[in-house]
Design a protein around this motif. Structure first.
Motif, PDB file in Angstrom:
ATOM      1  N   THR A  45      74.376 -11.640  50.582  1.00 58.92           N
ATOM      2  CA  THR A  45      74.630 -11.754  52.084  1.00 58.92           C
ATOM      3  C   THR A  45      73.899 -12.905  52.655  1.00 58.92           C
ATOM      4  N   THR A  46      73.225 -13.742  52.088  1.00 54.81           N
ATOM      5  CA  THR A  46      72.529 -15.036  52.560  1.00 54.81           C
ATOM      6  C   THR A  46      72.667 -16.083  51.442  1.00 54.81           C
ATOM      7  N   LEU A  47      72.808 -17.452  51.845  1.00 54.90           N
ATOM      8  CA  LEU A  47      72.661 -18.423  50.761  1.00 54.90           C
ATOM      9  C   LEU A  47      71.601 -19.209  51.178  1.00 54.90           C
ATOM     10  N   TYR A  48      71.066 -20.057  50.310  1.00 55.09           N
ATOM     11  CA  TYR A  48      70.113 -20.876  50.246  1.00 55.09           C
ATOM     12  C   TYR A  48      70.336 -22.140  49.284  1.00 55.09           C
ATOM     13  N   THR A  49      70.388 -23.288  49.901  1.00 56.41           N
ATOM     14  CA  THR A  49      70.822 -24.405  49.122  1.00 56.41           C
ATOM     15  C   THR A  49      69.792 -25.469  49.354  1.00 56.41           C
ATOM     16  N   ARG A  50      69.068 -26.061  48.091  1.00 53.80           N
ATOM     17  CA  ARG A  50      68.310 -26.902  48.212  1.00 53.80           C
ATOM     18  C   ARG A  50      68.205 -28.127  47.029  1.00 53.80           C
TER      19      ARG A  50
ATOM     20  N   PHE B 138      61.145 -24.600  36.931  1.00 50.11           N
ATOM     21  CA  PHE B 138      59.974 -24.085  37.580  1.00 50.11           C
ATOM     22  C   PHE B 138      60.086 -23.855  38.860  1.00 50.11           C
ATOM     23  N   ARG B 139      61.256 -24.141  39.553  1.00 43.85           N
ATOM     24  CA  ARG B 139      61.575 -23.913  41.037  1.00 43.85           C
ATOM     25  C   ARG B 139      62.374 -22.368  41.221  1.00 43.85           C
ATOM     26  N   MET B 140      62.781 -22.189  40.021  1.00 42.33           N
ATOM     27  CA  MET B 140      63.543 -20.839  40.089  1.00 42.33           C
ATOM     28  C   MET B 140      62.282 -19.513  39.682  1.00 42.33           C
ATOM     29  N   LYS B 141      61.407 -20.048  38.829  1.00 45.42           N
ATOM     30  CA  LYS B 141      60.237 -19.200  38.549  1.00 45.42           C
ATOM     31  C   LYS B 141      59.326 -19.160  39.917  1.00 45.42           C
TER      32      LYS B 141
ATOM     33  N   LYS C  76      57.946 -15.424  44.189  1.00 36.64           N
ATOM     34  CA  LYS C  76      57.764 -15.366  45.506  1.00 36.64           C
ATOM     35  C   LYS C  76      56.436 -16.099  45.721  1.00 36.64           C
ATOM     36  N   GLU C  77      56.317 -17.190  45.477  1.00 37.35           N
ATOM     37  CA  GLU C  77      55.182 -18.215  45.204  1.00 37.35           C
ATOM     38  C   GLU C  77      54.484 -18.319  46.520  1.00 37.35           C
ATOM     39  N   TYR C  78      55.743 -18.561  47.813  1.00 35.29           N
ATOM     40  CA  TYR C  78      55.334 -18.711  48.998  1.00 35.29           C
ATOM     41  C   TYR C  78      56.039 -17.582  49.932  1.00 35.29           C
TER      42      TYR C  78
END
Length: 59
Positions: free
Chosen positions: A16-21, A28-31, A36-38
């Motif tokens: 239901t929600t997309l996030y683009t970066r 590392f980022r997917m980990k 939920k590191e932040y």
């Protein structure tokens, strides 16, 4: 020295929600997203940890 980055899109379980970066280290980022590191981040708030697209660029 190689330089580059990866454009990625993630979503939540119900799509239901997309996030683009952009990141320099997609693994590392997917980990960080999955763990939920932040916890106050947008992706953590909407439980986004499912990778739906990525494209790496080397310059």
């Amino acid at each position: 020295m190689e330089r580059g980055g990866t454009v990625y899109i993630i979503t939540n379980f119900t799509h239901t929600t997309l996030y683009t970066r952009v990141t320099s280290d997609i693994v590392f980022r997917m980990k960080e997203h999955k763990e939920k590191e932040y916890p106050k981040s947008f992706s953590a708030k909407y439980n986004m940890d499912k990778l739906v697209y990525f494209c790496s660029y080397i310059r």
